[in-house]
Scaffold this motif. Structure first.
Motif, PDB file in Angstrom:
ATOM      1  N   GLY A  59       0.800  -1.215   0.000  1.00 37.78           N
ATOM      2  CA  GLY A  59       0.000   0.000   0.000  1.00 37.78           C
ATOM      3  C   GLY A  59       0.835   1.268   0.000  1.00 37.78           C
ATOM      4  N   ALA A  60       0.208   2.345  -0.462  1.00 37.90           N
ATOM      5  CA  ALA A  60       0.861   3.647  -0.505  1.00 37.90           C
ATOM      6  C   ALA A  60       0.556   4.416   0.769  1.00 37.90           C
ATOM      7  CB  ALA A  60       0.354   4.429  -1.715  1.00 37.90           C
ATOM      8  N   LEU A  61       1.308   5.463   1.031  1.00 35.88           N
ATOM      9  CA  LEU A  61       1.076   6.320   2.190  1.00 35.88           C
ATOM     10  C   LEU A  61       0.240   7.497   1.731  1.00 35.88           C
ATOM     11  CD1 LEU A  61       4.775   6.288   3.405  1.00 35.88           C
ATOM     12  CD2 LEU A  61       2.919   4.732   4.083  1.00 35.88           C
ATOM     13  N   SER A  62      -0.941   7.690   2.364  1.00 35.55           N
ATOM     14  CA  SER A  62      -1.803   8.748   1.849  1.00 35.55           C
ATOM     15  C   SER A  62      -2.521   9.560   2.934  1.00 35.55           C
ATOM     16  CB  SER A  62      -2.832   8.160   0.884  1.00 35.55           C
ATOM     17  OG  SER A  62      -3.682   7.290   1.593  1.00 35.55           O
ATOM     18  N   THR A  63      -2.210   9.261   4.208  1.00 34.61           N
ATOM     19  CA  THR A  63      -2.805  10.073   5.285  1.00 34.61           C
ATOM     20  C   THR A  63      -1.728  10.336   6.340  1.00 34.61           C
ATOM     21  OG1 THR A  63      -3.426   8.191   6.673  1.00 34.61           O
ATOM     22  CG2 THR A  63      -5.040   8.878   5.019  1.00 34.61           C
ATOM     23  N   PRO A  64      -1.935  11.335   7.184  1.00 28.52           N
ATOM     24  CA  PRO A  64      -0.949  11.586   8.246  1.00 28.52           C
ATOM     25  C   PRO A  64      -0.753  10.352   9.130  1.00 28.52           C
ATOM     26  CG  PRO A  64      -2.465  13.436   8.057  1.00 28.52           C
ATOM     27  CD  PRO A  64      -2.991  12.359   7.149  1.00 28.52           C
ATOM     28  N   ASP A  65      -1.822   9.592   9.331  1.00 28.64           N
ATOM     29  CA  ASP A  65      -1.704   8.391  10.159  1.00 28.64           C
ATOM     30  C   ASP A  65      -0.770   7.360   9.509  1.00 28.64           C
ATOM     31  OD1 ASP A  65      -2.477   6.801  12.440  1.00 28.64           O
ATOM     32  OD2 ASP A  65      -3.495   5.506  10.957  1.00 28.64           O
ATOM     33  N   CYS A  66      -0.844   7.239   8.196  1.00 27.79           N
ATOM     34  CA  CYS A  66       0.050   6.310   7.477  1.00 27.79           C
ATOM     35  C   CYS A  66       1.513   6.664   7.764  1.00 27.79           C
ATOM     36  CB  CYS A  66      -0.124   6.421   5.953  1.00 27.79           C
ATOM     37  SG  CYS A  66      -1.708   5.917   5.308  1.00 27.79           S
ATOM     38  N   ALA A  82       8.964  -3.521   0.496  1.00 26.19           N
ATOM     39  CA  ALA A  82       7.763  -2.912  -0.093  1.00 26.19           C
ATOM     40  C   ALA A  82       7.151  -3.907  -1.065  1.00 26.19           C
ATOM     41  CB  ALA A  82       8.137  -1.623  -0.819  1.00 26.19           C
ATOM     42  N   LEU A  83       5.848  -4.185  -0.856  1.00 25.53           N
ATOM     43  CA  LEU A  83       5.167  -5.186  -1.692  1.00 25.53           C
ATOM     44  C   LEU A  83       4.200  -4.517  -2.656  1.00 25.53           C
ATOM     45  CD1 LEU A  83       3.876  -8.156   0.520  1.00 25.53           C
ATOM     46  CD2 LEU A  83       6.052  -7.933  -0.682  1.00 25.53           C
ATOM     47  N   GLY A  84       4.478  -4.628  -3.936  1.00 23.17           N
ATOM     48  CA  GLY A  84       3.512  -4.174  -4.933  1.00 23.17           C
ATOM     49  C   GLY A  84       3.664  -2.720  -5.336  1.00 23.17           C
ATOM     50  N   ALA A  85       3.029  -2.379  -6.453  1.00 28.91           N
ATOM     51  CA  ALA A  85       3.192  -1.058  -7.064  1.00 28.91           C
ATOM     52  C   ALA A  85       2.810   0.084  -6.130  1.00 28.91           C
ATOM     53  CB  ALA A  85       2.372  -0.981  -8.352  1.00 28.91           C
ATOM     54  N   CYS A  86       1.784  -0.105  -5.291  1.00 32.96           N
ATOM     55  CA  CYS A  86       1.370   1.000  -4.417  1.00 32.96           C
ATOM     56  C   CYS A  86       2.475   1.335  -3.426  1.00 32.96           C
ATOM     57  CB  CYS A  86       0.085   0.646  -3.666  1.00 32.96           C
ATOM     58  SG  CYS A  86      -1.301   0.409  -4.785  1.00 32.96           S
ATOM     59  N   ALA A  87       3.057   0.303  -2.818  1.00 32.92           N
ATOM     60  CA  ALA A  87       4.112   0.524  -1.836  1.00 32.92           C
ATOM     61  C   ALA A  87       5.401   1.003  -2.501  1.00 32.92           C
ATOM     62  CB  ALA A  87       4.375  -0.766  -1.049  1.00 32.92           C
ATOM     63  N   VAL A  88       5.690   0.486  -3.718  1.00 36.29           N
ATOM     64  CA  VAL A  88       6.970   0.803  -4.363  1.00 36.29           C
ATOM     65  C   VAL A  88       6.933   2.165  -5.066  1.00 36.29           C
ATOM     66  CG1 VAL A  88       8.680   0.055  -6.071  1.00 36.29           C
ATOM     67  CG2 VAL A  88       7.532  -1.646  -4.644  1.00 36.29           C
ATOM     68  N   GLN A  89       5.808   2.440  -5.776  1.00 37.94           N
ATOM     69  CA  GLN A  89       5.766   3.685  -6.559  1.00 37.94           C
ATOM     70  C   GLN A  89       4.644   4.629  -6.135  1.00 37.94           C
ATOM     71  OE1 GLN A  89       5.972   0.226  -8.626  1.00 37.94           O
ATOM     72  NE2 GLN A  89       5.195   1.327 -10.392  1.00 37.94           N
ATOM     73  N   GLY A  90       3.785   4.187  -5.230  1.00 42.78           N
ATOM     74  CA  GLY A  90       2.563   4.950  -4.968  1.00 42.78           C
ATOM     75  C   GLY A  90       1.406   4.389  -5.779  1.00 42.78           C
ATOM     76  N   GLY A  91       1.752   3.707  -6.870  1.00 41.97           N
ATOM     77  CA  GLY A  91       0.765   2.966  -7.664  1.00 41.97           C
ATOM     78  C   GLY A  91      -0.285   3.866  -8.278  1.00 41.97           C
ATOM     79  N   ILE A  92      -1.414   3.244  -8.572  1.00 42.03           N
ATOM     80  CA  ILE A  92      -2.525   3.965  -9.186  1.00 42.03           C
ATOM     81  C   ILE A  92      -2.975   5.127  -8.304  1.00 42.03           C
ATOM     82  CG2 ILE A  92      -4.944   3.716  -9.909  1.00 42.03           C
ATOM     83  CD1 ILE A  92      -4.080   1.670 -11.559  1.00 42.03           C
ATOM     84  N   ASN A  93      -2.857   4.937  -6.970  1.00 43.12           N
ATOM     85  CA  ASN A  93      -3.263   6.008  -6.043  1.00 43.12           C
ATOM     86  C   ASN A  93      -2.614   7.335  -6.386  1.00 43.12           C
ATOM     87  OD1 ASN A  93      -4.475   4.115  -3.952  1.00 43.12           O
ATOM     88  ND2 ASN A  93      -2.388   3.354  -4.083  1.00 43.12           N
ATOM     89  N   LEU A 124       6.501   4.136  -0.112  1.00 42.79           N
ATOM     90  CA  LEU A 124       7.124   4.042   1.215  1.00 42.79           C
ATOM     91  C   LEU A 124       8.480   4.719   1.225  1.00 42.79           C
ATOM     92  CD1 LEU A 124       6.486   0.252   2.046  1.00 42.79           C
ATOM     93  CD2 LEU A 124       4.936   2.195   2.343  1.00 42.79           C
ATOM     94  N   SER A 125       9.201   4.581   0.107  1.00 43.88           N
ATOM     95  CA  SER A 125      10.580   5.077   0.053  1.00 43.88           C
ATOM     96  C   SER A 125      10.654   6.598   0.132  1.00 43.88           C
ATOM     97  CB  SER A 125      11.256   4.594  -1.235  1.00 43.88           C
ATOM     98  OG  SER A 125      10.505   5.053  -2.344  1.00 43.88           O
ATOM     99  N   ALA A 126       9.504   7.292  -0.066  1.00 46.46           N
ATOM    100  CA  ALA A 126       9.526   8.749   0.047  1.00 46.46           C
ATOM    101  C   ALA A 126       9.594   9.177   1.509  1.00 46.46           C
ATOM    102  CB  ALA A 126       8.289   9.352  -0.620  1.00 46.46           C
ATOM    103  N   VAL A 127       9.304   8.225   2.428  1.00 42.79           N
ATOM    104  CA  VAL A 127       9.231   8.585   3.850  1.00 42.79           C
ATOM    105  C   VAL A 127      10.257   7.831   4.702  1.00 42.79           C
ATOM    106  CG1 VAL A 127       7.701   8.612   5.873  1.00 42.79           C
ATOM    107  CG2 VAL A 127       6.799   9.218   3.623  1.00 42.79           C
ATOM    108  N   VAL A 128      10.437   6.539   4.400  1.00 46.49           N
ATOM    109  CA  VAL A 128      11.412   5.753   5.174  1.00 46.49           C
ATOM    110  C   VAL A 128      12.334   5.013   4.217  1.00 46.49           C
ATOM    111  CG1 VAL A 128       9.889   5.384   7.165  1.00 46.49           C
ATOM    112  CG2 VAL A 128       9.898   3.730   5.277  1.00 46.49           C
ATOM    113  N   GLU A 245       7.396  12.778 -11.600  1.00 43.24           N
ATOM    114  CA  GLU A 245       7.569  14.068 -10.923  1.00 43.24           C
ATOM    115  C   GLU A 245       8.821  14.068 -10.051  1.00 43.24           C
ATOM    116  OE1 GLU A 245       5.748  16.673 -11.614  1.00 43.24           O
ATOM    117  OE2 GLU A 245       4.582  15.419 -12.982  1.00 43.24           O
ATOM    118  N   GLY A 246       9.601  13.022 -10.149  1.00 45.86           N
ATOM    119  CA  GLY A 246      10.839  12.973  -9.379  1.00 45.86           C
ATOM    120  C   GLY A 246      10.668  12.486  -7.941  1.00 45.86           C
ATOM    121  N   VAL A 247       9.463  11.982  -7.588  1.00 45.57           N
ATOM    122  CA  VAL A 247       9.248  11.449  -6.232  1.00 45.57           C
ATOM    123  C   VAL A 247       9.509   9.948  -6.246  1.00 45.57           C
ATOM    124  CG1 VAL A 247       7.574  11.112  -4.357  1.00 45.57           C
ATOM    125  CG2 VAL A 247       7.440  13.143  -5.817  1.00 45.57           C
ATOM    126  N   SER A 248      10.422   9.487  -5.445  1.00 46.48           N
ATOM    127  CA  SER A 248      10.600   8.027  -5.369  1.00 46.48           C
ATOM    128  C   SER A 248      11.330   7.659  -4.104  1.00 46.48           C
ATOM    129  CB  SER A 248      11.365   7.478  -6.571  1.00 46.48           C
ATOM    130  OG  SER A 248      12.620   8.090  -6.648  1.00 46.48           O
TER     131      SER A 248
END
Ligand code: SF4
Ligand code: SF4
Ligand code: SF4
Ligand code: SF4
Lengths: 248, 337
Positions: A59-66, A82-93, A124-128, A245-248
């Motif tokens: 999963g991707a990170l999308s709230t302050p709680d995440c 990180a498992l799957g496109a959401c966690a690795v790239q943010g994915g479709i989200n 995930l990699s944008a935060v940790v 956009e250069g976020v990874s």
């Protein structure tokens, strides 16, 4: 094995299609469980653990709680996967990131928007620090098994850097461009055994971009094959809005 | 040696005759518009009139993926899989792909002989077939006409109503035993023209490439290139590979696999410690072209490109090796002429 690695499984924003119990591992799931001790898994058990050898996070990170939770997981974990496109790239989200966040909030939650704080969908990699990626939407099982065995053996898994085209050619496939289709294989990371072109579909880029992708060249190729510049960009954004956009 | 007439209506029976002696590999339709070599099951599925196959017959001697070793982590043992001569007939091979195999033979005999390749190569009989050059073929420019029979045991020259079947070696004649055919008395039709050309011989290309080492063409082409590696993977004279160990889920056994790789890929030039020794796409493009027309060619006096046109036909960015070489020729002539 004397000391089995202690494993936690976590999920953030995603469709939960990557979670281990959702995947069609059939006989392999028993072998997998043989090698590890699962100590934390919201889907299947209660309780929390103080220390983990391996955390599998989807999963991707999308709230302050995440953001708060991923920091907690990182603090107590030796190897974060990180498992799957959401966690690795943010994915479709991450498609929501290409528009103003307030507008997105309003469209989704209407007048209740103040009850639902939201952030741009981040990998995930944008935060940790992420130690290992298992890519794909849903995550590529083949890659999960490779990563898993490497970790159990205490080795660093090798992340593929080649394009999907290389795997497509190893299989002697007809290139879908020959049939008048387009494909993002040239700039997408290998590891899925080119499964979509092999079944006559095009690659939508779910495994993320190769290292140092030539995005301009890929766009030119799409335009040369009939897409507008805008549509070419949209095709690339589907799974890679953050990377573009250069976020990874 | 002798030349026979094989009428179209007898081609399927001829293929069945070959099948009765050995395994036969031949071009088949793959997908909508592509062709690939595959073992023949039904003679009527074989396509002898085709532009080019996705991969060449190289894939049978140097498989795209190949197990080099299997190992057992519990018993601490390993074993090499048995490799046997293919002992098969390769039917419907274009002249440039036969030349490509001869070039690989050279590469794999020289230095450290490549056991698996050389073992599989033994006993292979080749039945060549002529072709009509399309807009990508240029083998004529590298000394390989469409009707060139070098390296073949039999050759099928397309002619009115069928093929002039030429027997070139005792092995080829042996394949014909028991399949009576009339002699082909008429001459061969004139060869169809190529539509792509490199106009200078290898002796001059040697200097042209040396002169073009710092050409702007490398950067210009690199801007269009995605570094996808397709041009390497489809090339019949490319043989670079990567080796990877895989352990199965029981963590008790595994295997070491070799698979094709290519110099256009960034990850190919990444070595231990994360160092990338050919970082710039322009340098990688130059390396590929120099591998085809300079490095090995300076030693052998021959181009190491056979003019199949695969790299150009399969490049989604439309990058053409012929255009690159001709651009270098023009630049050279402008300065030296
Ligand atoms: S189908 Fe897609 S992945 Fe396969 S070679 Fe063509 S562009 Fe590359
Ligand atoms: S081919 Fe492309 S879209 Fe399909 S699984 Fe692989 S990376 Fe994802
Ligand atoms: S096939 Fe074309 S785009 Fe791909 S690496 Fe080769 S030259 Fe570049
Ligand atoms: S360099 Fe291109 S044209 Fe030459 S042999 Fe290789 S694939 Fe064919």
């Amino acid at each position: 094995m004397a000391n089995k690695p202690r494993v936690g499984i976590f999920d953030f924003t995603g469709c939960e299609g990557c979670e281990l119990n959702q995947l069609n591992f059939e006989d392999q799931l028993l072998d997998i469980l043989e090698h590890v001790e699962i100590v934390e898994w919201r889907e299947a058990m209660d309780g929390r653990s103080e220390e983990l050898d391996i955390a599998f996070v989807e999963g991707a990170l999308s709230t302050p709680d995440c953001i708060k939770r991923i920091h907690e997981i990182r603090r107590k974990t030796k190897v974060l996967v990180a498992l799957g496109a959401c966690a690795v790239q943010g994915g479709i989200n991450a498609l929501k990131n290409i528009r103003p966040i307030e507008q997105v909030r309003e469209e989704v939650y209407g007048q209740d928007k103040y009850l639902f704080p939201t952030l741009p969908a981040l990998p995930l990699s944008a935060v940790v620090k992420v130690d290992v990626n298992v890519r794909g939407c849903p995550m590529t099982q083949l890659e999960f098994l490779k990563v898993f065995t490497a970790l159990v053996m205490g080795k660093a898994p090798i992340e593929p850097g080649n394009s999907v085209c290389t795997e497509c050619k190893l299989k002697d496939n007809e290139c879908v461009y020959e049939k008048g289709m387009i494909c993002l294989g040239p700039v997408t990371r290998a590891g899925c055994d080119a499964q979509c072109p092999t079944f006559g579909q095009y690659c939508t880029g779910c495994r993320g971009l190769v290292p140092e992708p030539n995005v301009e060249a890929m766009q030119e190729i799409l335009v040369a094959h009939g897409l507008s510049m805008d549509d070419a960009r949209k095709k690339l954004q589907l799974f890679n809005a953050n990377q573009l956009e250069g976020v990874s | 040696m002798a030349r026979f007439y094989l009428e179209k209506g007898k081609v399927a029976a001829f293929i069945a005759h070959l099948q009765s002696q050995k395994t036969v590999y031949a071009p088949h339709r793959k997908g909508r518009n592509a062709f690939a070599f595959a073992p023949v099951e039904r003679p009527e599925d074989v396509v002898l009139d085709y532009p080019r196959t996705v991969s060449s017959i190289k894939k049978y001697f140097l498989p795209a993926r190949e197990e080099l070793l299997s190992f057992n982590l519990v018993e601490n043992t390993c074993a090499q899989p048995a490799v046997a001569p293919l002992d098969a007939v390769f039917l419907g091979v274009h002249s440039y792909d036969v030349h490509a195999v001869l070039k690989l033979d050279h590469n794999f005999v020289a230095g450290n002989p490549e056991r698996n390749y050389l073992t599989r190569r033994q006993g292979a009989l080749i039945v060549g077939v002529g072709f009509t050059p399309d807009r990508f073929h240029f083998s004529g420019s590298v000394g390989i006409p469409a009707g060139d029979t070098t390296g073949c045991d039999l050759f099928l020259h397309p002619c009115e109503g069928g093929y002039a079947l030429e027997a070139l070696t005792p092995g080829g004649e042996g394949l014909l035993a028991g399949f009576p055919l009339p002699a082909h008395a008429a001459g061969l039709p004139a060869a169809a023209p190529f539509h792509q050309h490199i106009y200078v011989p290898q002796a001059k290309l040697k200097d042209v490439l040396a002169h073009g080492y710092d050409s702007e063409v490398w950067e210009e082409e690199a801007e269009k290139c995605t570094s996808c590696g397709t041009c390497n993977l489809v090339c019949p004279t490319c043989y670079c590979f990567d080796v990877e160990d895989a352990v199965d889920i029981t963590v008790t056994r595994g295997s070491r696999e070799r698979h094709w790789d290519g110099c256009l890929l960034r990850s190919f030039t990444e070595v231990a410690g994360g160092e990338v020794f050919r970082e710039e796409p322009a340098d990688r493009q130059r390396h590929r072209v120099f591998r085809k027309f300079k490095y090995i060619s300076d030693e052998t006096g021959e181009p190491w490109c056979v003019g199949c046109g695969r790299c150009t036909a399969s490049c989604t960015a439309g990058i053409s090796i012929v255009s690159i070489v001709n651009r270098l020729v023009n630049d050279y002539d402008a300065v030296k002429a």
